[in-house]
Design an enzyme around this catalytic site. Structure first.
Site, PDB file in Angstrom:
ATOM      1  N   ASP A  19      21.726  33.455  32.748  1.00 45.72           N
ATOM      2  CA  ASP A  19      21.201  32.190  32.227  1.00 45.72           C
ATOM      3  C   ASP A  19      22.297  31.391  31.519  1.00 45.72           C
ATOM      4  O   ASP A  19      23.316  31.933  31.104  1.00 45.72           O
ATOM      5  CB  ASP A  19      20.081  32.466  31.212  1.00 45.72           C
ATOM      6  CG  ASP A  19      18.818  33.026  31.857  1.00 45.72           C
ATOM      7  OD1 ASP A  19      18.839  33.315  33.062  1.00 45.72           O
ATOM      8  OD2 ASP A  19      17.817  33.181  31.124  1.00 45.72           O
ATOM      9  N   HIS A  42      17.815  22.770  27.620  1.00 42.47           N
ATOM     10  CA  HIS A  42      17.492  24.029  26.951  1.00 42.47           C
ATOM     11  C   HIS A  42      16.704  23.873  25.649  1.00 42.47           C
ATOM     12  O   HIS A  42      17.013  24.520  24.633  1.00 42.47           O
ATOM     13  CB  HIS A  42      18.780  24.818  26.683  1.00 42.47           C
ATOM     14  CG  HIS A  42      18.589  26.311  26.643  1.00 42.47           C
ATOM     15  ND1 HIS A  42      18.146  26.985  25.524  1.00 42.47           N
ATOM     16  CD2 HIS A  42      18.788  27.261  27.579  1.00 42.47           C
ATOM     17  CE1 HIS A  42      18.102  28.278  25.774  1.00 42.47           C
ATOM     18  NE2 HIS A  42      18.474  28.480  27.018  1.00 42.47           N
ATOM     19  N   HIS A  48      23.867  36.413  30.108  1.00 42.36           N
ATOM     20  CA  HIS A  48      24.223  35.002  29.898  1.00 42.36           C
ATOM     21  C   HIS A  48      25.695  34.764  30.225  1.00 42.36           C
ATOM     22  O   HIS A  48      26.560  35.387  29.612  1.00 42.36           O
ATOM     23  CB  HIS A  48      23.942  34.606  28.442  1.00 42.36           C
ATOM     24  CG  HIS A  48      22.482  34.706  28.079  1.00 42.36           C
ATOM     25  ND1 HIS A  48      21.880  35.912  27.813  1.00 42.36           N
ATOM     26  CD2 HIS A  48      21.520  33.761  27.992  1.00 42.36           C
ATOM     27  CE1 HIS A  48      20.586  35.703  27.561  1.00 42.36           C
ATOM     28  NE2 HIS A  48      20.342  34.406  27.662  1.00 42.36           N
ATOM     29  N   HIS A  55      16.831  26.049  34.696  1.00 42.44           N
ATOM     30  CA  HIS A  55      16.699  26.536  33.312  1.00 42.44           C
ATOM     31  C   HIS A  55      16.601  25.332  32.367  1.00 42.44           C
ATOM     32  O   HIS A  55      17.105  25.380  31.249  1.00 42.44           O
ATOM     33  CB  HIS A  55      17.898  27.427  32.988  1.00 42.44           C
ATOM     34  CG  HIS A  55      17.730  28.316  31.778  1.00 42.44           C
ATOM     35  ND1 HIS A  55      16.593  29.039  31.514  1.00 42.44           N
ATOM     36  CD2 HIS A  55      18.587  28.609  30.755  1.00 42.44           C
ATOM     37  CE1 HIS A  55      16.759  29.734  30.391  1.00 42.44           C
ATOM     38  NE2 HIS A  55      17.951  29.479  29.905  1.00 42.44           N
TER      39      HIS A  55
HETATM   40 ZN   LIG Z   1      18.751  30.210  28.124  1.00 39.56          ZN
END
Ligand SMILES: [Zn+2]
Length: 233
Positions: free
Chosen positions: A41, A96, A192, A92
């Site tokens: 992510d 964010h 991540h 995503h």
């Molecule tokens: Zn995230």
């Protein structure tokens, strides 16, 4: 495409709250304890993603990348590299935010904006979505479905954004994988390769952890999350 395959088809769906069942289900993993989906992510990130692609390529493993739309616009070439290497690209959001606190119009803007950014670069529709911070609520799930996407959760998270080092991240990752294996589930592992506050976050520990996971679980099958929907058998 059997989105609502349900437990009978072997797909495990999250049901963390009554709302998640009423307003849409979320893909987690198959009941295939030998499968691992590596998901990354908060990219793309020019400081980290290229090294990660290199590590994945050496092991010939395909992963899933949930990208932030704002970064996609800043690094279109890197997004093309991710897709060209055979990885799955998902949405995503654009910036964010915590979607739990946003208006419906803002949620729609965040989701459709990120899909448009990715589709502009790749020319193919975006089919998978992961909510920032995992925050879901009925309005979010409804909009995800309206936009033709499948929401994806995870079942192993290892705090790779915290300064706990490679060993700390590995310990959490392996505990999660073992627990899933014992329970008979595949692993949907979230890592991540970026940081949502800006491009250039140092996530090199995540690259090293990925390398170690690929070695440690070389006998397991690494899959993209779409294998659990289209290829469910
Ligand atoms: Zn995230």
């Amino acid at each position: 495409m059997g989105i609502a395959t349900g437990v009978a088809g072997g797909v495990v769906w999250a049901a963390l709250s009554p709302e998640s069942q009423l307003f849409g289900r979320t893909l987690v993993a198959l009941r295939h304890p030998t499968e691992i989906a590596l998901t990354f992510d908060d990219g793309p990130n020019p400081k980290v993603t290229p090294q990660l692609l290199e590590v994945l390529s050496r092991a010939n493993v395909k992963a899933t990348f949930f990208l932030i739309g704002g970064f996609v616009k800043q690094c279109p070439g890197l997004v093309r590299e991710i897709a060209a290497a055979g990885h799955l690209v998902g949405n995503h959001t654009m910036t964010h935010p915590w979607l739990a606190w946003q208006s419906k119009s803002r949620i729609r803007e965040e989701l459709s904006g990120a899909s448009a950014a990715i589709e502009d670069v790749l020319g193919t529709p975006v089919q998978f979505f992961r909510a920032p911070h995992g925050a879901r609520r009925p309005a979010v799930l409804r909009i995800v479905h309206e936009l033709g996407m499948i929401p994806v959760q995870w079942n192993v998270i290892c705090n790779d954004w915290s300064p706990i080092g490679v060993d700390g991240i590995m310990r959490r990752a392996t505990q999660g994988v073992e627990q899933n294996r014992i329970r008979g589930f595949g692993t949907n592992l979230v890592l991540h390769d970026g940081g949502h506050t800006g491009l250039g976050a140092d996530r090199m520990d995540t690259v090293r952890v990925t390398e170690r996971l690929l070695e440690r679980y070389a006998e397991m099958k690494f899959v993209r999350v779409d294998a659990w929907v289209d290829g469910a058998a």
